[in-house]
Scaffold this motif. Structure first.
Motif, PDB file in Angstrom:
ATOM      1  N   ALA A  59       0.861  -1.176   0.000  1.00 20.25           N
ATOM      2  CA  ALA A  59       0.000   0.000   0.000  1.00 20.25           C
ATOM      3  C   ALA A  59       0.900   1.230   0.000  1.00 20.25           C
ATOM      4  O   ALA A  59       1.975   1.229   0.605  1.00 20.25           O
ATOM      5  CB  ALA A  59      -0.900  -0.001   1.231  1.00 20.25           C
ATOM      6  N   ASP A  60       0.465   2.276  -0.680  1.00 20.60           N
ATOM      7  CA  ASP A  60       1.270   3.498  -0.737  1.00 20.60           C
ATOM      8  C   ASP A  60       1.579   4.023   0.663  1.00 20.60           C
ATOM      9  O   ASP A  60       2.658   4.571   0.896  1.00 20.60           O
ATOM     10  CB  ASP A  60       0.538   4.568  -1.537  1.00 20.60           C
ATOM     11  CG  ASP A  60       0.513   4.269  -3.023  1.00 20.60           C
ATOM     12  OD1 ASP A  60      -0.318   4.860  -3.729  1.00 20.60           O
ATOM     13  OD2 ASP A  60       1.335   3.433  -3.478  1.00 20.60           O
ATOM     14  N   SER A  61       0.658   3.846   1.567  1.00 18.59           N
ATOM     15  CA  SER A  61       0.809   4.407   2.909  1.00 18.59           C
ATOM     16  C   SER A  61       1.913   3.731   3.725  1.00 18.59           C
ATOM     17  O   SER A  61       2.348   4.288   4.736  1.00 18.59           O
ATOM     18  CB  SER A  61      -0.518   4.302   3.666  1.00 18.59           C
ATOM     19  OG  SER A  61      -0.920   2.946   3.775  1.00 18.59           O
ATOM     20  N   VAL A  62       2.357   2.559   3.294  1.00 11.53           N
ATOM     21  CA  VAL A  62       3.384   1.852   4.076  1.00 11.53           C
ATOM     22  C   VAL A  62       4.691   1.682   3.310  1.00 11.53           C
ATOM     23  O   VAL A  62       5.671   1.173   3.872  1.00 11.53           O
ATOM     24  CB  VAL A  62       2.884   0.465   4.546  1.00 11.53           C
ATOM     25  CG1 VAL A  62       1.560   0.611   5.296  1.00 11.53           C
ATOM     26  CG2 VAL A  62       2.753  -0.505   3.386  1.00 11.53           C
ATOM     27  N   LYS A  63       4.723   2.093   2.061  1.00  9.19           N
ATOM     28  CA  LYS A  63       5.949   1.948   1.271  1.00  9.19           C
ATOM     29  C   LYS A  63       7.107   2.668   1.936  1.00  9.19           C
ATOM     30  O   LYS A  63       6.973   3.795   2.393  1.00  9.19           O
ATOM     31  CB  LYS A  63       5.732   2.497  -0.140  1.00  9.19           C
ATOM     32  CG  LYS A  63       4.929   1.588  -1.043  1.00  9.19           C
ATOM     33  CD  LYS A  63       4.762   2.195  -2.418  1.00  9.19           C
ATOM     34  CE  LYS A  63       3.945   1.270  -3.312  1.00  9.19           C
ATOM     35  NZ  LYS A  63       3.698   1.875  -4.643  1.00  9.19           N
ATOM     36  N   GLY A  64       8.235   1.978   1.994  1.00 10.23           N
ATOM     37  CA  GLY A  64       9.419   2.553   2.609  1.00 10.23           C
ATOM     38  C   GLY A  64       9.482   2.358   4.109  1.00 10.23           C
ATOM     39  O   GLY A  64      10.518   2.626   4.724  1.00 10.23           O
ATOM     40  N   ARG A  65       8.389   1.901   4.697  1.00  7.51           N
ATOM     41  CA  ARG A  65       8.374   1.702   6.145  1.00  7.51           C
ATOM     42  C   ARG A  65       8.170   0.236   6.514  1.00  7.51           C
ATOM     43  O   ARG A  65       8.719  -0.231   7.507  1.00  7.51           O
ATOM     44  CB  ARG A  65       7.249   2.530   6.782  1.00  7.51           C
ATOM     45  CG  ARG A  65       7.374   4.023   6.555  1.00  7.51           C
ATOM     46  CD  ARG A  65       6.341   4.791   7.362  1.00  7.51           C
ATOM     47  NE  ARG A  65       4.958   4.474   7.001  1.00  7.51           N
ATOM     48  CZ  ARG A  65       4.074   3.962   7.844  1.00  7.51           C
ATOM     49  NH1 ARG A  65       4.412   3.697   9.092  1.00  7.51           N
ATOM     50  NH2 ARG A  65       2.838   3.722   7.432  1.00  7.51           N
TER      51      ARG A  65
END
Length: 119
Positions: A59-65
């Protein structure tokens, strides 16, 4: 056939948590496995999924995290870093499997595990 989820709990904003999920039971094969989440009064949404060949989607909201990994054919881990208050939700593991004697995939859901992120 069951999915057993573990991990979750309480974390502070900026902290980290890990979620694990393991499939038990006899199936022909396991395709993609992933995590979904549902916050109060919101619809269930995809968090991350990993295919049997290793491809991932977030999901875009969790990308990179968040990072999802396939530990083996029947187990996955979701590493959640830099947690935000808005990550608080019940997290559900899901697997797409083909039962023995069938060529049709079906979804199996695990029990939810609560993640609470405090500010």
């Amino acid at each position: 056939v069951q999915l057993q989820a573990s991990g979750g709990g309480l974390a502070q904003a900026g902290g980290s948590l890990n979620l694990s999920c393991r499939l038990s039971g006899i199936v022909k094969d396991v395709a993609d496995m992933g995590w979904f989440r549902q916050a109060p009064e919101k619809e269930r949404e995809l968090v991350a999924v990993v295919a049997d060949y290793g491809s991932t989607n977030y999901a875009d909201s969790v990308k990179g995290r968040f990072t999802i990994s396939r530990d083996n054919a029947r187990a996955i881990t979701l590493r959640m870093n830099s947690l935000k208050v808005e990550d608080s939700a019940v997290y559900y593991c899901r697997a797409r499997v083909r039962p023995m004697g069938s060529n049709t995939g079906t979804f199996v859901w695990g029990q939810g595990t609560l993640v609470t992120v405090s500010s």
